[in-house]
Design a protein around this motif. Structure first.
Motif, PDB file in Angstrom:
ATOM      1  N   ALA A 250      61.638  61.698 -50.143  1.00 33.26           N
ATOM      2  CA  ALA A 250      62.280  62.912 -50.631  1.00 33.26           C
ATOM      3  C   ALA A 250      63.187  62.599 -51.805  1.00 33.26           C
ATOM      4  CB  ALA A 250      63.070  63.561 -49.496  1.00 33.26           C
ATOM      5  N   ILE A 251      63.961  61.547 -51.660  1.00 36.57           N
ATOM      6  CA  ILE A 251      64.884  61.199 -52.750  1.00 36.57           C
ATOM      7  C   ILE A 251      64.110  60.917 -54.024  1.00 36.57           C
ATOM      8  CG2 ILE A 251      66.606  59.532 -53.510  1.00 36.57           C
ATOM      9  CD1 ILE A 251      67.374  59.209 -50.562  1.00 36.57           C
TER      10      ILE A 251
ATOM     11  N   THR B  67      52.979  65.659 -54.261  1.00 37.09           N
ATOM     12  CA  THR B  67      52.685  66.656 -55.282  1.00 37.09           C
ATOM     13  C   THR B  67      53.657  66.538 -56.446  1.00 37.09           C
ATOM     14  OG1 THR B  67      51.933  68.100 -53.527  1.00 37.09           O
ATOM     15  CG2 THR B  67      52.356  69.118 -55.682  1.00 37.09           C
ATOM     16  N   ALA B  68      54.911  66.352 -56.100  1.00 37.95           N
ATOM     17  CA  ALA B  68      55.910  66.187 -57.161  1.00 37.95           C
ATOM     18  C   ALA B  68      55.549  64.983 -58.018  1.00 37.95           C
ATOM     19  CB  ALA B  68      57.285  65.990 -56.540  1.00 37.95           C
TER      20      ALA B  68
ATOM     21  N   SER C  73      61.803  62.179 -59.318  1.00 36.19           N
ATOM     22  CA  SER C  73      60.615  62.375 -60.137  1.00 36.19           C
ATOM     23  C   SER C  73      60.678  63.716 -60.841  1.00 36.19           C
ATOM     24  CB  SER C  73      59.355  62.332 -59.262  1.00 36.19           C
ATOM     25  OG  SER C  73      59.262  61.124 -58.607  1.00 36.19           O
ATOM     26  N   PHE C  74      61.270  64.636 -60.182  1.00 31.42           N
ATOM     27  CA  PHE C  74      61.356  65.956 -60.762  1.00 31.42           C
ATOM     28  C   PHE C  74      62.395  66.015 -61.865  1.00 31.42           C
ATOM     29  CE2 PHE C  74      62.661  70.514 -60.472  1.00 31.42           C
ATOM     30  CZ  PHE C  74      61.491  71.011 -61.009  1.00 31.42           C
ATOM     31  N   ILE C  75      63.572  65.535 -61.554  1.00 30.94           N
ATOM     32  CA  ILE C  75      64.673  65.726 -62.510  1.00 30.94           C
ATOM     33  C   ILE C  75      64.930  64.499 -63.371  1.00 30.94           C
ATOM     34  CG2 ILE C  75      65.817  67.371 -60.982  1.00 30.94           C
ATOM     35  CD1 ILE C  75      67.799  65.072 -60.340  1.00 30.94           C
TER      36      ILE C  75
ATOM     37  N   PHE D 193      58.533  68.222 -65.135  1.00 32.41           N
ATOM     38  CA  PHE D 193      58.673  66.981 -64.358  1.00 32.41           C
ATOM     39  C   PHE D 193      58.993  65.819 -65.290  1.00 32.41           C
ATOM     40  CE2 PHE D 193      56.514  69.776 -61.528  1.00 32.41           C
ATOM     41  CZ  PHE D 193      56.911  69.388 -60.263  1.00 32.41           C
ATOM     42  N   SER D 194      59.532  64.776 -64.704  1.00 33.53           N
ATOM     43  CA  SER D 194      60.093  63.682 -65.510  1.00 33.53           C
ATOM     44  C   SER D 194      59.047  63.071 -66.433  1.00 33.53           C
ATOM     45  CB  SER D 194      60.657  62.597 -64.588  1.00 33.53           C
ATOM     46  OG  SER D 194      59.654  62.116 -63.730  1.00 33.53           O
TER      47      SER D 194
END
Lengths: 701, 100, 507, 542, 171
Positions: free
Chosen positions: A513-514, A384-385, A519-521, A396-397
């Motif tokens: 996860a990493i 999802t991210a 991807s988010f930040i 998101f990035s």
């Protein structure tokens, strides 16, 4: 900074390749993965150290490491030399970081595969070449990496070589890349011919020394040829066709090579050569148009694909189009920015998709998925991210990088700029649509897979064709002869593997996860001023891109308001895409099918990817093969080359038959010939006199 | 007075008839005879030249040609006999085992 | 010893030994081996060669260039010594090879064979040392008649007598032309001595007769050396004649005939060179082309070699287009090289197929290397030399010949010649590769499997070594041949060629 | 005693003696490997001797021959036993030394009967090859040149694969022999003009235009040379013999059948004796080279027979070299000469590998193969390495050569040449296509018909010994090329610089380093380039 | 007078030669050849070669031709086979006869073009009374031509040997 350490960055993976490649088949799996991981982790750490060094005050913003000469002839020399600047640093970070994560993921993903050692050997080989590519201080060394990653890609796509489709895809990838390399090579030859060197510093120095007004001419030729190379590597029109097929490779390979790193080499190269491209506005325009077109074109195909990896593949092509578009509007740092964020989220997408496939024991068709979000939550959330990132959802990035590109395109202005912006914007909407389509189809709705079958089937991966499971790769011949088709292995695999839909092991989800976090930040390093950021990313790359003709041109007028407006528009478009997907694939799942039936022609066109493969096949490959077989092989070689020899030989033989005809065996006819000959001889002696004859030279001089 | 060239032309005529006879005749012995005819033509030339040059060498040569002709006749006829024994024919057209 | 006897000592020895053999033959009982007679013949040949060498040593001793006897009928010089030695060597090798050839064959007339061989050799030797055309004619007849007889020696075979007859009839036919040529020569110059002809050409009032004479002599001698278009007899005769005889008659009489031709053209008729040079070129080209083309389609090995000998005569004739010294030395070298390799090839055929000559076609020779590797290797070597691969005598033969032609600007002659030698390698190779190929059919070919007798082995080794020697150290022999230009006596200054230009032919 | 003065003779004598020794050991039916062992020892010994050359070579000496031996042999014609090497021939001698033991090894099982004949011929071929590379007397050279034909033809005729072998052998021989007859004419003509066969002397005469003032005759003579060499290379369209010969010849013979002899001869003799004539004809040869590259590759693309494919691949690869050397730029010449080494090694590896397949499965038809990668992991590894070297993957040796060749071609700056460079460069695409296609058909996919019937085995230790040195050489030569090119440059600089002097007439140093106004976009302004005569000498800088 | 003699015997010789060519039976051909030889003997005499004229009659017509006739009888040679199987040889027609005709034409052309230099022949010997033709002949034979004369014995020896070898009937 210790030079030796830097040299270790590429050489360690190579050592890993050699170790695993030669004696790896005798190793236990744990040792293989240890070697592979160690020889990727250490370079990543060295890159980290390098990063810190470069960030430290007083450090040069670029430096060069020169090693032994590789080719040295009179008038031309190229060394094994690495140039390190900020651009390199970013690429190094992406390659080693993402590369390492994917290595880790692979340990889990490939755990049951035959040829485990081979896989990691190839991966390490890829790392080596990719690192050479980004470190290279000259075109020629860059080309080493360039071709080398192609090789690694070839080997990895064809990893399941028993499957014809995999072998074909590998071959196709290599050959199409070779078409690009053809351009790259010619560009290099022209560079040598004009500048006498392939050294970046040397060439760019000479170009910068040219009068400011000088653009185009041979530089256009060089740039166009370079772009042919980039188009091959970065899967741009018309050479993108290999990338979707490359999904035949194992999923980690798709993530690493065909999403995060290798395919971005073209973008990197253009950015690296921006000094040249800046001198050729025509080429830049071509680059921008091709990039934009590719982005749009691939996105449209992505909307109708059912294979989860193919959707991602076309989205990769599409995103690469964005990067190229960025380069085309001379927004190199934006391109590189998107390259980085894309590396994060696209690697994540692939890995997560791999996790899904893993969960479904090899199912790749989205029509047979659905409702998975509860079954494999980690995968779901990470994915999802990634989906939000690629669609460009704030914060998101992907939002930052894509918006930067669209903004830069817009402010380039002119009809071309606005058109490109518009197309890019629409593409963003389509992207949002097909990504959410994937998201909905995979994770929501009714489960459409056959749970029972999954429970009883064995846990082979998607990449396995049931009949052609690559067994016995490390067995000797006798074992092959005895064990075909290798039942014992199957049983073992079945016993070892949990049945049914299942979440991936930790070794797989931790990298997910990493990457999800990244991807988010990941985009926050490049927050534009309009959004209150400082765009640190652009500033970081300034030393690299500040030179060249673009830097000399007046910067286009920027406006924070405009930037905000455009961001809002694009967010709106993304939202529209989301809603369409929501309606089609969640609320009213039949709508899509109905629309497809309604617009049958259009759907067909998209479903068959515009028939591009077929067109190439019919228009280029078949005629070429036919021409080779009939015209060259048959006509030229058979008739002319061989025929000339045969005719000469036959003619001589025919004359031989004539000479033989004189020999009738009859004494009287012999006498006839004698008499005739005698008459001729007499006539010659009487009537033919040698006009001149010289007695000047002697044999005993 | 007869011009020497007449003798020479007569010799040429005889020589050519000899050649033609070689080409026409089928009997081996007759073919051999046509060779003798050619030799005789040459002899006539020799004698004519000997007369013209007033030198005796020409006649000597003719003398030797006669001797050689005799020797050749002996050998030639012996060959013909041997051939006849082997093949029972004197027709040259049938003596063509070897050709091409 | 009187000079006159000394000058014909080799011939005398040959004839005397021949007569002794002839007389001894009836004394030996019918069933007994004729080997002793063969050894006697060999002894005689060696003695003749020794005599020739003795003549040569006398030249050194007394610093003579030449030795004339019998009223200038014969003239001994290095030229004649060279040919005497060559002919003696050929005959010697053939005799060695035939020692065991006739063994076990009833009515083989081995004794007569040896005698005829010696007589024939004496005739050839006379040809090479005569400077009087009458003497040449007698020598030619002796050599011809003995070869006619030897060609038909395997009387049982129908092909043998046919071969003999063809050779005889056509040979006599050609002899008539040769004689006519001598007659016309006599008519033009009033003499039949080469020296006198040389002198007479300058003053003749009838140059056309002399030109005609050249044509006629070339026809006659061209037949003997099987130049196209006078080659037609060659394949048939070679096919029917016994292999060792072919080995002899394809080399020794040709060498002698070339010797006569050299003396006649370069010592007798140099003034008319512009007239005969074109003819030489055309005959050379025709011989090379027809010989090689004809050989392309042959299946019988001896016929194949017959055609090849036609071509080789052409290669040799190429040398004639050069200047006197070059032409003679190149031609002499070629004669020697060709003799070595061709005799060698025929000796291998003799050894491989025996008296009965069961193996005739290339197919029969397929797989020779499997059963008789030594013979096959030797034959390959001779074939390679015939092709003209370097480090063999054949190569240097061609090389000198074409180089000589090149010196007088006959580049195209060399080009045609070398292309021909390229074409030629096709048929040699066909045979060569057959030797090393396993026979397709299971049936054993008829190649004899008996061992090669020691004398024949020595003969083979000698030819092979000679071929090799000529290929590795050709300079030695070339040096000899360069010294061996025939001497013209009396030495008269070359006449002005303008004087002998014939009147315009249009009248 | 200093070996330098006799090493070249030793190099010729060693295999010759070996050949004689082998010929003296009788054939035995019990499958003994005595001949193999003797041949191996001899070839290894030769290899060791060849290594003396690079060890004692003086790399600083340019344009002069080393390890010279010069004694009288035949006084008339003046033929001398003149041997010597420069950087070019030195490496080729070493190459011959390297290939020979490989040839013996790959014949280890392939030659079971008549090994006496095979190995004596093989060693004779080796003699001829080394002889060609070290001869400095034109005549001596010609001797070895012709000598090389016979053993090769016999090897094909005797040990050929199918019933077509005799035909192939004769075809090979004729194709090579007839042109070399023209070569001989040319040689004799030269001799008649100059009275010498000595190459250095002829070279000097050529440099001072002292051979002949008749330009046409010189051109014809140079064409005779070139034609003979071109057939041997073979240069398109003179390759009629290649395919059949390659298909028939045993592996050990096929390794040396094409390429190096002809190319070396062009470099050594055509370029030295006819410097201007060779340049006159260069545009044609460049075109033929470029066409040959594409032509060979395209035909290879549609072959089903592995050896036929390999033969056209050879044509294509050799055409690269032709293209390179006729550019007369340092880069092209260096690359061409270097590529001779590379191409020989790659070709050797390829043919060895094909031979291994044939040993196991008895066919060269690709359609019968498939899926072998699982069964032969090592073999597929070597195949891929060889294939990659052949298609010019960087870091492997093929790339260095191809790159230098093509970049040299581009440096000529003649529009026509640029066009052909582009055409030639497409070869990198097609070569990849046929190589990968071949690998895929043989090794990937499902198991083929033959492998299903016949059990095969992966590479055995002997075969490892054959292939590892080659694989390592590919890598080493791809990474440390200066080690070889510095030797080659002792030759190429003399050839290339002469052209510059003769063509430009201005000293190299006088030219400005960069001259923007002279730059023309070759793709757009090809025609305009023709008018800019000075621009054609841009290559001078290199 | 001389001319008449030449014409008569010349024509006789040509007629004999043609008859040789035209007769089918070898005996007739042999007899025609004898006519030619006899005519030539007369012409020899007219050219002053008295000895040769005699030798022509005795050796040629007498000995050699008798040998021919003898062999014809011995082998019982009949008329020539004129069956279609034994037609003219094609090469002989295409090449041979034109060749022979050309030879004749060329020879005649030369003789005629040189006729002025060749002079004319008076009847009788050029060796007028003083020296005998036979004397000169024999003198030359035993001096300047001694070697050929002696060597001819070898030739005859060869011929005898050959005849014996070839004609001897094997048991």
């Amino acid at each position: 900074m210790n030079d030796t350490l830097l040299w270790l960055i590429p050489t360690l993976p190579f050592a890993g390749f050699l170790i695993n490649g030669t004696i790896g088949r005798k190793f236990p799996r744990a040792l293989v993965s240890t070697v592979a991981l160690l020889f990727t982790l250490v370079p990543a750490l060295i890159v980290l150290k390098l990063w810190m060094y470069m960030k430290s005050a007083g450090a040069p913003d670029h430096f060069t490491l020169t090693g032994a000469p590789w080719i040295a002839i009179s008038g031309y020399q190229v060394n094994f030399a690495f140039a390190i600047d900020h651009l390199t640093l970013i690429m190094l970070g992406i390659v080693t970081g993402v590369g390492f994560l994917i290595h880790v993921y692979s340990v889990g993903y490939m755990a049951e595969e035959e040829g485990y050692w081979r896989f990691f050997a190839y991966l390490n080989l890829f790392m080596f070449f990719m690192l050479v590519l980004v470190l290279a201080a000259s075109f020629q060394l860059l080309f080493v990496g360039w071709e080398g990653v192609g090789l690694a890609s070839y080997l990895l796509i064809g990893f399941y070589f028993r499957r014809d489709s995999a072998a074909n895809a590998g071959k196709k990838a290599f050959i199409v890349n070779r078409i690009g390399d053809f351009g790259f090579l010619l560009a290099m030859f022209l560079l040598i011919a004009h500048f006498g060197s392939l050294d970046f510093a040397n060439v760019f120095g000479q170009v910068n020394a040219l009068p400011h007004g000088l653009t185009g001419g041979f530089l256009t030729a060089i740039c166009l040829l370079l772009f042919v190379g980039a188009a091959g590597k970065s899967a741009q029109i018309p050479l993108y066709i290999w990338l979707p097929d490359a999904m035949e490779g194992p999923t980690p390979v798709s993530a690493l090579i065909h999403a995060a790193t290798m395919v971005t080499a073209g973008v990197y190269m253009i950015a690296r050569c921006h000094v040249l491209f800046d001198r050729s506005p025509f080429t830049l325009a071509v680059v921008a148009i091709i990039g934009c077109a590719t982005a749009f074109f691939a996105a449209t195909i992505g909307t109708v694909q059912h294979d989860i990896k193919r959707v991602l593949a076309y989205s990769t092509v599409s995103q690469l189009g964005y990067m190229v578009l960025a380069c085309g509007v001379a927004a190199y740092s934006a391109g590189i920015f998107h390259l980085m964020t894309h590396a994060f989220f696209k690697a994540l997408l692939f890995l997560a998709a791999g996790s899904v496939i893993h969960a479904l024991s090899g199912e790749q068709d989205m029509r047979k998925m659905g409702g998975l979000w509860k079954r494999i939550p980690i995968t779901f959330w990470t994915m999802t991210a990634a989906v939000f990132a690629i669609c460009g959802v704030f914060p998101f990035s992907g939002f930052y990088s894509k918006d930067e590109i669209l903004y830069q395109t817009f402010i380039r202005g002119g009809a071309l700029g606005y058109t490109l912006w518009a197309v890019g914007l629409i593409t963003a909407g389509i992207t949002s649509f097909y990504m959410f389509r994937l998201w909905f189809k995979t994770f929501f709705g009714e489960p459409r897979f056959d749970e029972a079958a999954l429970a009883h089937g064995h846990g082979a991966h998607a990449d396995h064709d049931e009949n052609l499971a690559p067994v016995h790769l490390h067995r000797d011949t006798h074992a092959v002869m005895l064990a075909e088709p290798g039942q014992p292995e199957h049983d073992k695999a079945q016993a070892a593997h949990p049945h049914g839909v299942h979440e991936s092991p930790a070794v797989m989800w931790i990298p997910l996860a990493i990457l999800a976090i990244l991807s988010f930040i990941g985009g926050w390093v490049g927050v534009p001023a309009a959004l209150g950021g400082h765009n640190e990313f652009e500033h970081f790359l300034e030393p690299v891109f500040a030179t060249g003709a673009t830097a000399l041109l007046p910067a286009p007028a920027t406006s924070h308001a405009l930037e905000l407006l455009l961001a809002a528009i694009s967010l709106l478009v993304v939202a529209i895409g989301f809603f369409i997907a929501y309606i089609f694939y969640y609320r009213k799942p039949g709508t899509a099918a109905a629309l497809a039936a309604r617009f049958h022609g259009l759907y067909n066109l998209l479903d068959h990817k515009y028939w591009v493969d077929e067109i190439y096949g019919r228009l280029i490959v078949s005629p070429l093969l036919g021409f080779s077989r009939l015209a060259l092989g048959g006509l030229v070689d058979g008739l002319i080359v061989q025929g000339t020899g045969a005719t000469l030989a036959g003619g001589t033989r025919g004359l031989g038959w004539l000479a033989r005809r004189m020999q009738s065996g009859n004494i009287r006819s012999y006498a006839g010939w004698l008499a005739f000959g005698a008459a001729v001889v007499i006539a010659i002696v009487l009537f033919v006199v040698h006009p001149t004859h010289t007695n000047t030279l002697t044999l005993s001089r | 007075m007869v011009p020497t060239s007449y003798y020479l032309i007569l010799a040429a005529v005889l020589f050519s008839i000899g050649v033609c006879a070689f080409l026409i005749k089928r009997n081996v012995i007759t073919i051999f005879m046509s060779i003798e005819l050619m030799l005789n033509a040459v002899n006539l030339t020799f004698v004519a030249f000997a007369h013209m040059w007033h030198r005796i060498e020409g006649q000597i040569f003719v003398f030797f040609v006669m001797v050689v002709a005799a020797a050749e006749a002996a050998v030639g006829l012996a060959i013909i006999i041997a051939l006849f024994r082997a093949r029972q024919t004197l027709n040259v057209d049938q003596i063509n085992l070897m050709k091409d | 010893m009187p000079t006159s006897l000394l000058s014909i000592l080799p011939e005398v020895i040959m004839v005397v030994v021949g007569v002794i053999i002839m007389l001894a033959e009836p004394i030996i009982a019918a069933g007994r081996s004729r080997k002793p007679l063969g050894w006697l013949a060999i002894l005689g040949t060696v003695a003749a060669a020794g005599a020739a060498l003795y003549q040569h040593s006398l030249f050194y001793q007394f610093q003579w260039r030449t030795m004339s006897a019998f009223y200038g009928t014969v003239q001994i010089d290095d030229f004649s010594v060279f040919f005497h030695l060559l002919i003696a060597a050929i005959v010697l090798v053939i005799l060695l090879a035939t020692l065991d050839y006739f063994e076990g064959t009833p009515n083989s007339h081995a004794g007569e064979f040896y005698a005829l061989m010696l007589f024939g050799a004496s005739g050839m030797m006379f040809m090479t040392c005569s400077v009087e055309l009458l003497m040449v004619f007698i020598g030619l007849e002796i050599s011809s008649i003995s070869t006619y007889i030897m060609a038909g020696f395997r009387k049982g075979q129908a092909t043998a007598s046919e071969s003999s007859l063809k050779y005889f009839l056509l040979g006599s036919f050609a002899t008539a032309f040769f004689l006519y040529g001598i007659a016309l020569c006599f008519g033009a110059t009033g003499s039949t001595s080469i020296a006198a002809i040389h002198a007479g050409i300058a003053t003749t009032t009838t140059p056309h007769l002399a030109i005609l004479a050249i044509a006629m002599v070339l026809i006659g001698l061209g037949f003997k050396v099987s130049l196209a278009p006078f080659h037609v007899w060659t394949p048939d005769v070679y096919q029917g004649a016994p292999a060792p005889v072919v080995g002899m008659m394809s080399t020794a009489p040709k060498a002698a005939a070339f010797a006569v031709l050299l003396r006649f053209l370069f010592n007798g008729m140099p003034a008319l060179r512009p007239h005969w040079i074109v003819l030489i070129e055309i005959l050379a080209i025709a011989s090379m082309c027809i010989g090689n083309l004809g050989a392309l389609v042959q299946k019988d090995v001896k016929r194949l070699l017959a055609y090849s000998s036609i071509a080789h005569a052409g290669y040799l004739l190429v040398a004639f287009s050069s200047t006197r010294e070059n032409a003679i030395s190149a031609a002499l070298f070629y004669t020697a090289a060709y003799a070595a390799m061709n005799v060698g090839a025929f000796l291998v055929i003799t050894a491989a197929s025996g008296y009965g000559e069961e193996s005739r076609t290339i197919d029969d020779y397929t797989g020779l290397a499997l059963r008789r590797p030594g013979l096959a290797a030797l034959l390959s070597f001779f074939l390679i030399s015939l092709i003209g691969i370097p480090f063999t005598g054949g190569f240097f033969g061609k090389f000198y010949s074409f180089t000589a032609a090149m010196y007088t600007g006959h580049v195209w002659l060399a080009v045609i010649g070398l292309i021909n030698s390229g074409v030629a390698c096709f048929y040699y190779l066909r045979l060569l590769s057959a030797l090393y190929t396993r026979p397709v059919t299971a049936t054993e070919s008829t190649l004899a499997t008996r061992r090669v007798a020691v004398p024949a082995g020595i003969a083979l080794a000698a030819t092979a070594l000679a071929t090799l020697f000529l290929g590795i150290a050709p300079g030695r022999v070339l040096h000899l041949t360069q010294r061996s230009t025939p001497v013209t006596l009396p030495a008269t200054p070359a006449p002005n060629p303008e004087a002998v230009q014939p009147p315009a032919t249009g009248e | 005693m200093n070996l330098d003065h006799s090493i070249l003779t030793l190099l010729i004598l060693t295999p010759l003696v070996g050949a004689i020794v082998v010929a003296l050991i009788p054939d035995r039916e019990d499958g003994s490997k005595l001949h193999h062992i003797v041949a191996l020892v001899v070839t290894l010994l030769t290899l060791v001797f060849t290594l003396h050359l690079p060890a004692h070579f003086d790399y600083a000496t340019f344009g002069r021959f080393q390890f010279e031996q010069n004694t009288d042999w035949i006084a008339n014609p003046a033929i001398r036993y003149h041997l010597g090497v420069d950087g070019l021939s030195m490496w080729l001698v070493v190459l011959a030394g390297v290939l020979a033991p490989l040839g013996v090894l790959c014949s280890w099982n392939a030659i079971r009967s008549r090994s006496r004949l095979f190995f004596s011929l093989f060693l004779l071929q080796q003699v001829a090859m080394i002889g060609i590379f070290v001869s400095l007397d034109l005549f001596l050279y010609y001797g070895f040149w012709e000598l090389s034909l016979v053993p090769m033809a016999l090897l094909i005729a005797t040990f050929g694969r199918t019933e077509n072998r005799r035909r192939a052998a004769i075809k090979f021989f004729l194709y090579t022999f007839i042109p070399s007859a023209l070569l001989l004419v040319g040689m004799i003509w030269l001799y008649a003009r100059t009275g010498t066969f000595d190459l250095p002397t002829l070279q000097q005469l050529a440099a001072t235009h002292a051979i002949s003032t008749n330009g046409t005759a010189l051109l014809l003579c140079s064409l005779a040379f070139l034609f003979a060499f071109g057939v041997k290379v073979p240069i398109f369209p003179l390759h009629g013999w290649l395919s059949e010969a390659v298909q028939e010849a045993p592996t050990a013979a096929v390794m040396v059948i094409a390429g190096k002899l002809g190319l070396y001869s062009i470099l050594r003799f055509s370029f030295s004796i006819f410097p201007e004539q060779s340049r006159q004809i260069a545009p044609l040869l460049i075109a033929l080279g470029a066409i040959g590259i594409v032509y060979g590759a395209l035909i290879a693309l549609v072959q089903t027979d592995l050896k036929k494919l390999a033969s056209f691949a050879t044509l294509s690869a050799n055409s690269f070299i032709v293209l390179g050397i006729f550019t007369f730029t340092i880069s092209g010449l260096d690359g061409g000469a270097y590529q001779i080494l590379n191409e020989s090694l790659i070709g050797a590896a390829l043919f060895i590998l094909l031979g291994l397949l044939y040993e196991r499965y008895g066919t060269y038809d690709m359609r019968d193969y498939g899926g072998l990668a699982a069964r032969h992991p090592w073999m597929v590894t070597f195949f891929v390495i060889t294939g990659l070297a052949a298609v010019g993957l960087p870091m492997l040796n093929g790339f260095v050569g191809e790159f230098l060749i093509l970049s040299g071609a581009m440096q000529t700056f003649v529009a026509h040449h640029v066009l052909w460079t582009v055409v030639g460069t497409t070869g990198v695409i097609f070569s990849a296509a046929y190589m990968l296609w071949m690998i895929q058909r043989v090794f990937y996919g499902s198991l083929g018909l033959r492998p299903e019937e016949v059990p095969g085995w992966d590479i055995n230790p002997r075969e490892h010994v054959e292939l590892w040195p080659l694989a390592v050489l590919f890598l080493v030569m791809g990474v440390f090329s200066p080690y070889w090119t510095k030797g080659i440059e002792t030759y190429t600089t003399s050839i290339a610089s002469r052209q510059i002097a003769s063509a430009a007439g201005t000293p190299v140093a006088d030219r400005p380093a960069a001259q923007p106004t002279g730059f023309v976009d070759p793709n757009l302004g090809a025609a305009a380039l023709g008018k800019q005569a000075p621009a054609t000498n841009k290559g001078a800088r290199y | 007078m001389e001319l008449a003699l030449f014409i008569i015997f010349g024509l006789l010789a040509v007629a004999g030669a043609l008859n040789l060519l035209l007769q089918r039976h070898p005996i007739n051909s042999a007899l025609s050849l004898i006519v030619v030889m006899m005519s030539l003997a007369v012409l020899y005499w007219s050219l002053g070669a008295e000895f040769l004229a005699a030798a022509q009659v005795i050796v040629y017509s007498g000995a050699i031709m008798v040998l021919f006739v003898f062999v014809i009888m011995l082998l019982n040679a009949g008329e020539e086979d004129t069956s279609p199987a034994s037609k003219f040889s094609r090469a002989a027609i295409i090449a041979g006869f034109p060749g022979a005709a050309a030879i004749f034409c060329l020879l005649t052309f030369v003789f005629l073009s040189e006729r002025d230099h060749l002079g004319a022949v008076p009847i009788g010997g050029y060796l007028t009374g003083a020296v005998n033709n036979i004397e000169v002949l024999s003198h030359t034979l035993f001096t300047s031509q001694l070697l050929p004369f002696e060597v001819t014995s070898v030739l005859i020896l060869v011929a005898i040997l050959g005849a014996v070898v070839l004609a001897r009937k094997e048991q």
